[in-house]
Design a protein around this motif. Sequence first.
Motif, PDB file in Angstrom:
ATOM      1  N   LEU A 141       0.830  -1.217   0.000  1.00  0.00           N
ATOM      2  CA  LEU A 141       0.000   0.000   0.000  1.00  0.00           C
ATOM      3  C   LEU A 141       0.862   1.264   0.000  1.00  0.00           C
ATOM      4  O   LEU A 141       0.597   2.216  -0.758  1.00  0.00           O
ATOM      5  N   TYR A 142       1.893   1.311   0.837  1.00  0.00           N
ATOM      6  CA  TYR A 142       2.759   2.501   0.856  1.00  0.00           C
ATOM      7  C   TYR A 142       3.496   2.662  -0.475  1.00  0.00           C
ATOM      8  O   TYR A 142       3.672   3.780  -0.965  1.00  0.00           O
ATOM      9  N   ALA A 143       3.930   1.535  -1.063  1.00  0.00           N
ATOM     10  CA  ALA A 143       4.607   1.628  -2.365  1.00  0.00           C
ATOM     11  C   ALA A 143       3.612   2.104  -3.415  1.00  0.00           C
ATOM     12  O   ALA A 143       3.937   2.942  -4.278  1.00  0.00           O
TER      13      ALA A 143
ATOM     14  N   PRO B  23      -3.860   0.011   8.400  1.00  0.00           N
ATOM     15  CA  PRO B  23      -4.596   1.289   8.335  1.00  0.00           C
ATOM     16  C   PRO B  23      -3.753   2.439   7.781  1.00  0.00           C
ATOM     17  O   PRO B  23      -4.234   3.214   6.936  1.00  0.00           O
ATOM     18  N   GLY B  24      -2.498   2.531   8.218  1.00  0.00           N
ATOM     19  CA  GLY B  24      -1.656   3.637   7.737  1.00  0.00           C
ATOM     20  C   GLY B  24      -1.420   3.547   6.240  1.00  0.00           C
ATOM     21  O   GLY B  24      -1.490   4.553   5.520  1.00  0.00           O
ATOM     22  N   GLY B  25      -1.172   2.347   5.764  1.00  0.00           N
ATOM     23  CA  GLY B  25      -0.918   2.134   4.340  1.00  0.00           C
ATOM     24  C   GLY B  25      -2.140   2.495   3.507  1.00  0.00           C
ATOM     25  O   GLY B  25      -2.032   3.147   2.460  1.00  0.00           O
ATOM     26  N   LEU B  26      -3.306   2.074   4.005  1.00  0.00           N
ATOM     27  CA  LEU B  26      -4.545   2.340   3.267  1.00  0.00           C
ATOM     28  C   LEU B  26      -4.825   3.841   3.205  1.00  0.00           C
ATOM     29  O   LEU B  26      -5.178   4.385   2.142  1.00  0.00           O
ATOM     30  N   ALA B  27      -4.613   4.503   4.323  1.00  0.00           N
ATOM     31  CA  ALA B  27      -4.843   5.961   4.350  1.00  0.00           C
ATOM     32  C   ALA B  27      -3.874   6.658   3.399  1.00  0.00           C
ATOM     33  O   ALA B  27      -4.269   7.579   2.662  1.00  0.00           O
ATOM     34  N   ALA B  28      -2.631   6.200   3.378  1.00  0.00           N
ATOM     35  CA  ALA B  28      -1.638   6.832   2.487  1.00  0.00           C
ATOM     36  C   ALA B  28      -2.043   6.662   1.028  1.00  0.00           C
ATOM     37  O   ALA B  28      -1.948   7.596   0.224  1.00  0.00           O
ATOM     38  N   LEU B  29      -2.518   5.469   0.702  1.00  0.00           N
ATOM     39  CA  LEU B  29      -2.926   5.226  -0.694  1.00  0.00           C
ATOM     40  C   LEU B  29      -4.102   6.141  -1.065  1.00  0.00           C
ATOM     41  O   LEU B  29      -4.126   6.739  -2.140  1.00  0.00           O
TER      42      LEU B  29
END
Length: 482
Positions: A64-66, A89-95
């Motif tokens: 997700l972060y990538a 959650p953090g990865g999803l929000a970043a995407l």
Amino acid sequence: MRTAYSVETVRTAERSLMARLPEGALMQRAAAGLAAACAQLLGRVYGSRVVLLVGSGDNGGDALYAGARLARRGAGVTAVLLAPDRTHPGGLAALRRAGGSVAGVGEAEELVQRADLVVDGIVGIGGKGGLRPDAARLAALSETSRAIVVAVDLPSGVEADSGEVRGAAVRADLTVTFGTHKPGLLIDPAREHAGSVRLVDIGLELPEKADLEALQHADVAALLPAPAAESDKYRRGVVGIAAGSARYPGAAVLAVAGALRGGAGAVRYVGPAGSAVIARFPETLVSDRGPAKAGRVQAWVVGPGAGDDAATVAEVLEADVPVLVDADGLRLADRETVRGRTAPTLMTPHAGEAAALLGVSREEVEGARLTAVRELAARYGATVLLKGSTTLVADPGGGPVRVNATGTPWLATAGSGDVLSGLAGSLLAARLSTRDAGSVAAYLHGLAGRYAANGAPAGAHDVANAIPQAWRDARGAASVRG
Ligand SMILES: NC(=O)C1=CN([C@@H]2O[C@H](COP(=O)(O)OP(=O)(O)OC[C@H]3O[C@@H](n4cnc5c(N)ncnc54)[C@H](O)[C@@H]3O)[C@@H](O)[C@H]2O)[C@@H](O)CC1
Ligand SMILES: Nc1ncnc2c1ncn2[C@@H]1O[C@H](COP(=O)(O)OP(=O)(O)O)[C@@H](O)[C@H]1O
Ligand SMILES: [K+]
């Protein structure tokens, strides 16, 4: 030396590093390396279609972060979530912040069909057992997709510690792995699923002793025997070859062919194929007496083409020098005799021979090579070199297993194993340990196979003829040319 570490060791190293870094820093390092590799493969990021397959753990978080990084550079990024309520959650929000979108498993097939790049973040080192049904379906899509497939840390579905594959597994063009190689990335059948492998340094501090080691050119160069000014043929070592039979004289010729290129000062042959050997290689010291009376050697090779000559195998095993046992010799060698030897023993089975010794099927050995080679080494109290698409060398006392992947499937040709046994025996006579002799021989033999084949079929004698080229090639990496 290329090294690989088990999941347990990786976890320990990660914990100690994470304790010293701000939260999420490691994952950002991983995601940055992953995004850079994806961008490089895509060539043009802007306007490309990227699909992320996202599982419920940190492996999905990396994806997700990538994905967010690629979306910020103009890619159209969609994340297929395997478990929407347990997604990082953090990865999803970043995407989402970067403009990426989210889809369910039901939409995956269509998305993957239209994608330029698929990122496999289903599971990484946290995967347990075969993939669950939804995950398995997503993994299967990667096999039919025309998109470039990049696996995060490991292709999902392969076992990190063993290289075993149970059920569906992602088939990647590239695997971007973090901190260290995992054993599974270097051992078939998993290795085949990984495609090429890129290691991203995330700053892990790993122990000195690895679980798996793969020699590189410079390591081989440092181990190769080289004659000194004062050397004579006896100081360089004499290797004895007890091989061949009236039915299989060629095995003797090929084992001698390998031995003559292996660094010993002389090759002594005992057995019924003496005239065939001398006709081809006049430099061989041929004896028509048994191994015990043939004269001094520093190492023996016994077994290639030996037929049912159990007496010769037993006689060689009595010698107080390193012995390599191959082919028919493996079947004829008494286990307790091998265990009781004081000098080291190197056994060199292919999967079929290993299966017979272990009392399991060939498929079981091929599916679980690491387990098989360790088990055989322990049972026989000997170093075991298990041949095949990836060759493994294990010592009986444990320690890092050596893996070799320099070979080519063109080596699967009658008699190439005989060349390998002669070559390894010669290195033993030149006083390399069983582990070094086996792994250096496998390295040179694989390379020689590549030179001999060069994209076309080659015979075992071609492989033997190419050993000097492989040797020079390996030495080229060192500054010790003589
Ligand atoms: N721990 C760290 O500091 C770092 C971890 N990183 C990443 O984190 C990964 C490990 O993360 P996790 O420990 O969360 O584990 P994973 O994300 O690899 O897998 C665990 C998740 O997958 C599910 N799962 C397990 N077995 C499954 C199966 N057979 N079928 C379907 N689903 C299955 C579990 O329910 C769990 O939610 C590494 O592989 C790497 O990608 C990287 O970000 C680098 C830093
Ligand atoms: N698919 C493959 N990829 C790379 N090397 C291979 C492959 N198949 C076999 N080899 C190598 O070829 C050699 C074959 O040896 P072996 O099976 O003993 O054959 P033989 O008994 O005919 O001499 C071994 O060194 C093995 O590692
Ligand atoms: K993965």
